[in-house]
Structure formats: structure tokens, C-alpha cells
Design a protein around this motif. Structure first.
Motif, mmCIF file in Angstrom:
data_model
loop_
_atom_site.group_PDB
_atom_site.id
_atom_site.type_symbol
_atom_site.label_atom_id
_atom_site.label_comp_id
_atom_site.label_asym_id
_atom_site.label_seq_id
_atom_site.Cartn_x
_atom_site.Cartn_y
_atom_site.Cartn_z
ATOM 1 N N SER A 20 1.367 3.504 6.752
ATOM 2 C CA SER A 20 2.574 4.071 6.129
ATOM 3 C C SER A 20 2.179 5.078 5.045
ATOM 4 C CB SER A 20 3.509 2.990 5.590
ATOM 5 O OG SER A 20 2.987 2.398 4.452
ATOM 6 N N GLY A 23 2.083 4.158 1.375
ATOM 7 C CA GLY A 23 1.715 2.766 1.143
ATOM 8 C C GLY A 23 0.372 2.578 0.441
ATOM 9 N N ILE A 24 0.152 1.347 0.006
ATOM 10 C CA ILE A 24 -1.097 0.965 -0.662
ATOM 11 C C ILE A 24 -2.265 1.025 0.333
ATOM 12 C CG2 ILE A 24 -2.288 -0.983 -1.768
ATOM 13 C CD1 ILE A 24 0.564 -1.836 -2.843
ATOM 14 N N ASP A 43 -2.841 -0.985 12.192
ATOM 15 C CA ASP A 43 -1.431 -1.099 11.815
ATOM 16 C C ASP A 43 -0.599 -1.305 13.068
ATOM 17 O OD1 ASP A 43 0.082 -0.083 8.946
ATOM 18 O OD2 ASP A 43 1.363 -0.307 10.731
ATOM 19 N N ALA A 69 -2.347 -2.712 16.095
ATOM 20 C CA ALA A 69 -2.472 -4.162 16.256
ATOM 21 C C ALA A 69 -1.431 -4.848 15.394
ATOM 22 C CB ALA A 69 -3.859 -4.641 15.851
ATOM 23 N N ASP A 70 -0.936 -5.956 15.918
ATOM 24 C CA ASP A 70 -0.076 -6.830 15.129
ATOM 25 C C ASP A 70 -0.985 -7.899 14.538
ATOM 26 O OD1 ASP A 70 1.587 -8.788 14.164
ATOM 27 O OD2 ASP A 70 2.782 -8.989 15.996
ATOM 28 N N VAL A 71 -1.099 -7.928 13.217
ATOM 29 C CA VAL A 71 -2.059 -8.849 12.593
ATOM 30 C C VAL A 71 -1.744 -10.318 12.881
ATOM 31 C CG1 VAL A 71 -2.799 -7.307 10.731
ATOM 32 C CG2 VAL A 71 -0.820 -8.827 10.370
ATOM 33 N N ILE A 97 -4.109 -5.800 3.971
ATOM 34 C CA ILE A 97 -3.009 -5.180 3.227
ATOM 35 C C ILE A 97 -1.681 -5.242 3.992
ATOM 36 C CG2 ILE A 97 -2.230 -2.998 2.180
ATOM 37 C CD1 ILE A 97 -5.085 -2.390 1.455
ATOM 38 N N SER A 148 -2.289 -10.076 -2.607
ATOM 39 C CA SER A 148 -1.263 -11.061 -2.948
ATOM 40 C C SER A 148 -0.144 -10.309 -3.671
ATOM 41 C CB SER A 148 -1.881 -12.172 -3.804
ATOM 42 O OG SER A 148 -0.914 -13.094 -4.211
ATOM 43 N N TYR A 164 8.451 -14.762 0.848
ATOM 44 C CA TYR A 164 7.400 -13.808 0.457
ATOM 45 C C TYR A 164 6.491 -14.414 -0.611
ATOM 46 C CZ TYR A 164 5.397 -9.391 -1.296
ATOM 47 O OH TYR A 164 4.547 -8.381 -1.693
ATOM 48 N N LYS A 168 2.473 -15.130 -0.330
ATOM 49 C CA LYS A 168 1.505 -14.484 -1.220
ATOM 50 C C LYS A 168 0.755 -15.512 -2.066
ATOM 51 C CE LYS A 168 2.194 -10.251 0.073
ATOM 52 N NZ LYS A 168 1.114 -9.482 0.720
ATOM 53 N N VAL A 197 5.085 -1.595 -7.178
ATOM 54 C CA VAL A 197 4.488 -0.292 -6.881
ATOM 55 C C VAL A 197 5.501 0.472 -6.043
ATOM 56 C CG1 VAL A 197 2.562 0.891 -5.755
ATOM 57 C CG2 VAL A 197 2.181 -1.338 -6.840
ATOM 58 N N THR A 199 6.388 2.048 -3.258
ATOM 59 C CA THR A 199 6.103 2.354 -1.855
ATOM 60 C C THR A 199 7.426 2.181 -1.097
ATOM 61 O OG1 THR A 199 5.616 0.076 -1.215
ATOM 62 C CG2 THR A 199 3.791 1.354 -2.146
ATOM 63 N N ILE A 201 8.154 -0.436 0.816
ATOM 64 C CA ILE A 201 8.341 -1.835 1.239
ATOM 65 C C ILE A 201 9.608 -2.463 0.651
ATOM 66 C CG2 ILE A 201 7.030 -3.022 -0.596
ATOM 67 C CD1 ILE A 201 5.707 -4.711 1.684
HETATM 68 N N1 LIG Z 1 4.766 -2.265 -3.186
HETATM 69 C C1 LIG Z 1 4.699 -3.286 -4.024
HETATM 70 O O1 LIG Z 1 5.387 -3.339 -5.029
HETATM 71 C C2 LIG Z 1 3.753 -4.419 -3.734
HETATM 72 C C3 LIG Z 1 3.460 -5.324 -4.755
HETATM 73 C C4 LIG Z 1 2.603 -6.390 -4.501
HETATM 74 C C5 LIG Z 1 2.048 -6.534 -3.250
HETATM 75 N N2 LIG Z 1 2.356 -5.635 -2.265
HETATM 76 C C6 LIG Z 1 1.749 -5.831 -0.952
HETATM 77 O O2 LIG Z 1 1.002 -4.687 -0.615
HETATM 78 C C7 LIG Z 1 0.902 -4.600 0.809
HETATM 79 C C8 LIG Z 1 1.215 -3.173 1.240
HETATM 80 O O3 LIG Z 1 2.558 -2.924 0.962
HETATM 81 P P1 LIG Z 1 3.148 -1.487 0.631
HETATM 82 O O4 LIG Z 1 3.914 -1.638 -0.602
HETATM 83 O O5 LIG Z 1 2.098 -0.463 0.737
HETATM 84 O O6 LIG Z 1 4.230 -1.369 1.795
HETATM 85 P P2 LIG Z 1 4.298 -0.529 3.151
HETATM 86 O O7 LIG Z 1 5.515 -1.034 3.846
HETATM 87 O O8 LIG Z 1 4.187 0.902 2.845
HETATM 88 O O9 LIG Z 1 3.006 -0.978 3.950
HETATM 89 C C9 LIG Z 1 2.942 -2.101 4.771
HETATM 90 C C10 LIG Z 1 2.174 -1.728 6.014
HETATM 91 O O10 LIG Z 1 1.957 -2.905 6.817
HETATM 92 C C11 LIG Z 1 2.215 -2.573 8.156
HETATM 93 N N3 LIG Z 1 2.572 -3.785 8.908
HETATM 94 C C12 LIG Z 1 3.715 -4.504 8.820
HETATM 95 N N4 LIG Z 1 3.680 -5.519 9.699
HETATM 96 C C13 LIG Z 1 2.489 -5.467 10.322
HETATM 97 C C14 LIG Z 1 1.877 -6.245 11.345
HETATM 98 N N5 LIG Z 1 2.496 -7.308 11.890
HETATM 99 N N6 LIG Z 1 0.634 -5.904 11.775
HETATM 100 C C15 LIG Z 1 0.009 -4.812 11.256
HETATM 101 N N7 LIG Z 1 0.543 -4.037 10.297
HETATM 102 C C16 LIG Z 1 1.770 -4.359 9.829
HETATM 103 C C17 LIG Z 1 3.352 -1.568 8.094
HETATM 104 O O11 LIG Z 1 3.482 -0.823 9.294
HETATM 105 C C18 LIG Z 1 2.929 -0.726 6.900
HETATM 106 O O12 LIG Z 1 2.066 0.335 7.282
HETATM 107 C C19 LIG Z 1 1.862 -5.654 1.368
HETATM 108 O O13 LIG Z 1 1.118 -6.796 1.767
HETATM 109 C C20 LIG Z 1 2.732 -5.987 0.189
HETATM 110 O O14 LIG Z 1 3.245 -7.292 0.268
HETATM 111 C C21 LIG Z 1 3.180 -4.586 -2.482
#
Ligand SMILES: NC(=O)c1ccc[n+]([C@@H]2O[C@H](COP(=O)([O-])OP(=O)(O)OC[C@H]3O[C@@H](n4cnc5c(N)ncnc54)[C@H](O)[C@@H]3O)[C@@H](O)[C@H]2O)c1
Length: 258
Positions: A20, A23-24, A43, A69-71, A97, A148, A164, A168, A197, A199, A201
Motif C-alpha cells: 500500500s 503504508g508502513i 502482499d 500472498a495471503d499471510v 507488517i 504490534s 485488533y 496485537k 500513524v 496511513t 488503515i
Molecule cells: N497506521 C497506524 O496507526 C498503525 C499503528 C500501529 C500499528 N499499525 C500496524 O502497522 C501495519 C501496517 O499498517 P499500515 O498502517 O501501513 O496500513 P496499510 O493498510 O497501509 O497496510 C497494510 C498492508 O497489509 C496488507 N494486507 C492486508 N491483509 C493482508 C493479508 N491477508 N496478506 C498479506 N497482506 C495483507 C494490505 O494490502 C496493505 O498493503 C499493520 O499491521 C497495522 O496494524 C499501524
């Protein structure tokens, strides 16, 4: 006893959830590539994963592959790793991630939603980590970081709620327990726990009002950036972090002090 091990110049980091754009995961893949890692973007969004790998390879002049891939699905993860191991240098780093949010209040949470959140956020880390560890154990070198959340420590209190938070929090026990079993092979296993953060999500780009609400009570008065989380993950996967294991790194602007 494990001695400090030389870090190979040719090495691959597998980053799940790195497709994404804002994304992170993608920020982490870029950062790792900028430090010379070959990267595997894994992803569920296959086209975006392939595009991300192409872009990163061209920009940083490193080998990169994007695989769908679906994790939560062991077969698809196994296939992805077969491709990665065929096309890239040995896998030294893994960043778990991939994740999904779950803004549903507890009393409205259906079993199906619970299972889906736990399957992607927690079972996914189990499946991917176990698959990655085969090669790391053989080579006596590996660095694993799982993402987490502040939600695990505070008990929700963010956009996402109980399912969630439970997933985590599960990752924290997972991290410490895996670290205990693989330390003898020169493999470190750590977690990062970010605060909010901006993004996609949490239902799309955050408005200024939402950012302010989410950072209220924090010491820095702002939400974090994907690049800031990426820098921490890159450090923990890197050569200088070999004595850090079973740790959880808070990165939350002082919103939560553990
Ligand atoms: N954004 C925040 O505030 C925040 C804070 C703490 C933790 N996180 C964690 O950081 C991680 C990244 O989140 P983000 O904010 O970048 O969001 P995001 O939605 O941009 O990224 C998530 C990514 O995971 C992929 N994904 C979802 N389901 C999947 C699956 N079954 N198999 C493979 N890939 C899959 C999505 O396609 C996407 O590219 C997540 O685990 C989220 O829980 C985010």
C-alpha cells in the motif's frame, strides 16, 4: 552460546504488507533498499506488490520481487517464499507488517470478524515467521520484527477495538516466546508498538482534527509518520541490532509510557 555473526553483503528482507502506497510496509521496504537490502514485497494486493518491487528496484538499484500472498494461508506463503528463495539472496530479515484494522465495538463483533482479524494479524505472523525461520536456522542468522500497536498496551483506545487489540497483544507474547527458542541460532525476534500513524488503515487519510484527537495527551502533540516507523524497523533488522531480542520498542510520541 551465540557469537556475533558477520552480516552478508548480499541479503534479503521479506516485508509483508508492503504494497500500500502510504503504508508502513512500503516505507520500510524503501528504507531497507536504501541501505542495500534486496527486498521481497509480500502482499495480498498482488499487482501493487509487483509494482512496488519494480519501483524500489529501479530507484535503489537493488534486486526486488513482489509476490502475492495471503499471510493467513500457509500454502500461499510457502509459494511466495519458494519464489523469493529462488530469485533473491538469502533471507536475513523479516518484517511482519501485514495487518488489518477492526473498528467494531466488542458487543457488535461477530465471530467471523474476530477470526479474520486474528487470522491476518496473528496467525499470519506465525505462518510467515515459521516459514522464514527454516532458512535462518540453517544459516545461523536472522532478524525478525513484528508490528504490534499501542492498542495492545493501552487496551484499544485507538481507531480499532478489542479484536485488533487482542491480536496485537498476542504478537508481543509471540515475539518473546519465539525469541527464546531461536536465540541459540543467532536469530533475534523483536516487536515495535507504534502509536497512530497517518496511513490508510484507519479508513483513509486522517483529517487534521482526527490527527489532533489521536495525539491528545501525547508529549509531542502529533501522530507519527510511516518513515519514522520504517527507520526503527530497519535498525532492528540491521547489523547493529544483534544483541537486541525479545524486546518491544514503543514509538508513539509519548502517548503511552510503558
Ligand atoms: N497506521 C497506524 O496507526 C498503525 C499503528 C500501529 C500499528 N499499525 C500496524 O502497522 C501495519 C501496517 O499498517 P499500515 O498502517 O501501513 O496500513 P496499510 O493498510 O497501509 O497496510 C497494510 C498492508 O497489509 C496488507 N494486507 C492486508 N491483509 C493482508 C493479508 N491477508 N496478506 C498479506 N497482506 C495483507 C494490505 O494490502 C496493505 O498493503 C499493520 O499491521 C497495522 O496494524 C499501524
Amino acid at each position: 552460546m551465540t557469537e556475533p555473526t558477520g552480516f552478508p553483503a548480499e541479503r534479503t528482507a521479506v516485508i509483508t504488507g508492503a504494497a500500500s502506497e502510504r503504508g508502513i510496509g512500503k516505507a520500510t521496504a524503501r528504507r531497507l533498499a536504501s541501505e542495500g537490502w534486496a527486498v521481497a514485497v509480500v502482499d495480498v494486493a498482488v499487482t501493487d506488490a509487483e509494482r512496488a518491487a519494480e519501483e524500489i528496484s529501479a530507484r535503489y538499484d537493488v534486486p526486488a520481487v513482489g509476490v502475492g500472498a495471503d499471510v493467513a494461508d500457509p500454502e500461499s506463503v510457502n509459494e511466495a517464499f519458494t519464489t523469493i528463495e529462488r530469485e533473491l539472496p538469502p533471507v536475513v530479515g523479516l518484517a511482519n507488517i501485514a495487518g488489518i484494522s477492526s473498528p467494531t465495538a466488542f458487543m457488535d463483533t461477530a465471530v467471523e470478524e474476530w477470526d479474520r482479524v486474528l487470522a491476518i494479524n496473528l496467525r499470519g505472523a506465525f505462518i510467515v515467521t515459521q516459514r522464514a525461520l527454516h532458512g535462518m536456522i540453517d544459516r545461523r542468522l536472522g532478524r525478525i520484527v513484528s508490528i504490534s500497536s499501542i492498542s495492545a498496551q493501552r487496551g484499544g483506545g485507538t481507531y480499532s477495538k478489542v479484536a485488533y487489540s487482542a491480536s496485537k497483544a498476542g504478537l508481543l507474547g509471540f515475539t518473546r516466546a519465539v525469541a527464546r527458542e531461536v536465540g541459540e541460532f543467532g536469530i533475534t525476534v523483536n516487536a515495535v508498538a507504534p502509536g497512530p500513524v497517518d496511513t490508510d488503515i484507519m479508513g483513509g487519510t486522517l483529517t487534521e482534527d482526527r490527527k489532533q484527537a489521536m495525539s491528545a495527551g501525547g508529549m509531542l502533540g502529533r501522530v507519527g509518520t510511516a518513515d519514522e516507523i520504517a527507520a526503527l524497523i530497519t535498525y532492528l533488522l540491521g547489523p547493529d541490532a544483534g544483541y537486541i531480542t525479545a524486546a518491544t520498542y514503543d514509538i508513539n510520541g509519548g502517548i503511552q509510557v510503558s
